[in-house]
Design a protein around this motif. Structure first.
Motif, mmCIF file in Angstrom:
data_model
loop_
_atom_site.group_PDB
_atom_site.id
_atom_site.type_symbol
_atom_site.label_atom_id
_atom_site.label_comp_id
_atom_site.label_asym_id
_atom_site.label_seq_id
_atom_site.Cartn_x
_atom_site.Cartn_y
_atom_site.Cartn_z
ATOM 1 N N GLU A 99 0.671 -1.211 0.055
ATOM 2 C CA GLU A 99 -0.113 -0.109 -0.084
ATOM 3 C C GLU A 99 0.865 1.403 0.020
ATOM 4 N N LYS A 100 2.178 1.084 0.548
ATOM 5 C CA LYS A 100 3.032 2.134 0.296
ATOM 6 C C LYS A 100 4.301 1.963 -0.649
ATOM 7 N N ARG A 101 3.930 0.953 -1.609
ATOM 8 C CA ARG A 101 4.799 0.638 -2.801
ATOM 9 C C ARG A 101 6.094 0.142 -2.017
ATOM 10 N N ASN A 102 6.090 -0.465 -1.022
ATOM 11 C CA ASN A 102 7.050 -1.089 -0.285
ATOM 12 C C ASN A 102 8.342 0.044 -0.083
ATOM 13 N N SER B 278 10.136 -1.812 -4.893
ATOM 14 C CA SER B 278 10.202 -0.827 -3.859
ATOM 15 C C SER B 278 10.336 0.724 -4.060
ATOM 16 N N ALA B 279 9.644 1.621 -3.663
ATOM 17 C CA ALA B 279 9.759 3.115 -4.063
ATOM 18 C C ALA B 279 10.755 3.826 -3.305
ATOM 19 N N GLY B 280 11.810 3.101 -2.504
ATOM 20 C CA GLY B 280 12.719 3.710 -1.932
ATOM 21 C C GLY B 280 12.485 4.085 -0.566
ATOM 22 N N LEU B 281 13.423 4.918 -0.037
ATOM 23 C CA LEU B 281 13.349 5.453 1.438
ATOM 24 C C LEU B 281 11.895 6.140 1.590
ATOM 25 N N ASP B 282 11.417 5.871 2.609
ATOM 26 C CA ASP B 282 10.152 6.235 3.318
ATOM 27 C C ASP B 282 10.350 7.846 3.510
ATOM 28 N N LEU B 283 9.826 8.531 2.417
ATOM 29 C CA LEU B 283 9.933 9.823 2.567
ATOM 30 C C LEU B 283 9.025 10.614 3.629
ATOM 31 N N SER B 284 8.022 9.965 4.136
ATOM 32 C CA SER B 284 7.361 10.477 5.355
ATOM 33 C C SER B 284 8.559 10.519 6.738
ATOM 34 N N GLY C 232 15.420 4.558 -6.230
ATOM 35 C CA GLY C 232 16.047 5.211 -4.792
ATOM 36 C C GLY C 232 16.724 3.923 -4.111
ATOM 37 N N GLY C 233 16.298 3.994 -2.751
ATOM 38 C CA GLY C 233 16.741 3.090 -1.935
ATOM 39 C C GLY C 233 16.356 1.631 -2.344
ATOM 40 N N GLY C 234 15.027 1.501 -3.176
ATOM 41 C CA GLY C 234 14.828 0.142 -3.630
ATOM 42 C C GLY C 234 15.831 -0.301 -4.495
ATOM 43 N N GLN D 201 16.011 14.616 -7.960
ATOM 44 C CA GLN D 201 14.885 15.514 -7.861
ATOM 45 C C GLN D 201 14.350 15.891 -6.519
ATOM 46 N N ARG D 202 14.513 15.023 -5.751
ATOM 47 C CA ARG D 202 14.120 15.280 -4.255
ATOM 48 C C ARG D 202 14.928 16.300 -3.544
ATOM 49 N N GLY D 203 16.173 16.785 -4.098
ATOM 50 C CA GLY D 203 16.989 17.270 -3.278
ATOM 51 C C GLY D 203 17.771 16.689 -2.255
#
Ligand code: 1HE
Length: 262
Positions: free
Chosen positions: A28-31, A65-71, A112-114, A138-140
């Motif tokens: 649900e959070k794209r891993n 995986s969408a990488g580091l949990d940006l939250s 990313g981290g994925g 792009q996320r800085g």
């Protein structure tokens, strides 16, 4: 062992005799990889039962995986940022330089981290849906899970710089041609392929698998002078093992398989 109880809900483990499947389980959070998940991967690798010979790294849902949990990107100070990155380094080093080979099944977002986790594995199987990106640019932010060391090994510094500077993505076919993945399969076929390859890997002598994951990458990155010596020492250790002797005897006595039959 009650390892599963020690893991966060974002990780699931399936035991299949000599093969363990570690699954990212937060579709649900794209891993996305939060701290409990990354630390949980470390826990899994540090408590691996001795009978496990191969690990399959799999993912629930449509994305690896969408990488580091940006939250979780909190306002940490410089030293906390350094320590956080080093925590990822420690865990992914356990994946890359652990006791057994790791086969990763890639699909959807491997970003990313994925991607950093994926390139810590030894064999990568890409389903056709897989795509690769390093959106840190792009996320800085900057990569922090080992990508600057491991991604250039596969695709070179120039391609990684392009991914980060321009947001360039590679699809599964491109990733296969570049060497990000060693296998490309249809969507949904990755796990079966991983289990098939894992059975082959598990059938090897443990000494050979050890040499391939521990000695080979170090030899490849050291200077040739030391590399040749390391290779000779590793070769002598492997050849001297009872398992090597019995495998070579089996071939000479016509009981072993020919290369074409493996
Ligand atoms: C997330 C994350 C995440 C999804 N952290 N929550 N990674 C990125 O910059 C990639 C960010 N993610 C995306 O660009 C997209 O999510 C995807 C292209 C991967 C997938 O898109 P899609 O349309 O399938 O899903 P979605 O609607 O964007 O996301 C579904 C949910 O997952 C949503 O939460 P919801 O509560 O609104 O349902 C998203 O917020 C959540 N989600 N990705 C947190 N990454 C050690 S340094 C490593 C540095 C990095 O890895 S930087 C790269 C970060």
């Amino acid at each position: 062992m009650t390892q599963e109880t020690a893991l966060p809900p974002s990780l699931q483990v399936e035991w299949r005799d000599e093969i363990a499947i570690l699954r990212l389980a937060r579709p649900e959070k794209r891993n996305a990889l939060n701290d409990p998940t990354v630390l949980g991967i470390g826990t899994f690798f540090s408590q691996l039962p001795a009978h496990v010979k191969v690990i399959v790294l799999d993912a629930a849902g449509e994305n690896f995986s969408a990488g580091l949990d940006l939250s979780e990107l909190s306002e940490c100070n410089t030293m906390e940022g350094v320590m956080h990155s080093m925590m990822w380094h420690r865990v992914f080093a356990q994946v890359e330089l652990g006791a057994v080979p790791v086969v990763a099944v890639l699909k959807g977002a491997v970003v990313g981290g994925g991607l950093e986790l994926a390139v810590s594995a030894h064999i990568r199987i890409a389903e056709r849906s897989a795509y690769y990106a390093l959106p840190e640019g792009q996320r800085g932010i900057f990569v922090g899970g080992g990508a600057s060391v491991r991604v250039p090994r596969l695709i070179g510094v120039a391609r990684m710089a392009d991914m980060m500077l321009t947001g360039r993505m590679y699809n599964a076919e491109e990733g296969q041609a570049l060497g990000i993945s060693q296998y490309l399969v249809e969507s949904g076929a990755g796990l079966a392929k991983a289990l098939d390859l894992s059975a082959r890997i598990a059938a090897n002598s443990p000494v050979t698998n050890f040499a391939v994951i521990q000695a080979l990458p170090r030899i490849a990155e050291t200077n040739p002078h030391e590399g040749f010596l390391m290779e000779a020492l590793m070769a002598a250790i492997a050849q001297g093992s009872d398992e090597a002797k019995s495998r070579m005897r089996a071939f000479l006595e016509k009981r072993g398989k020919k290369v074409t039959e493996f």
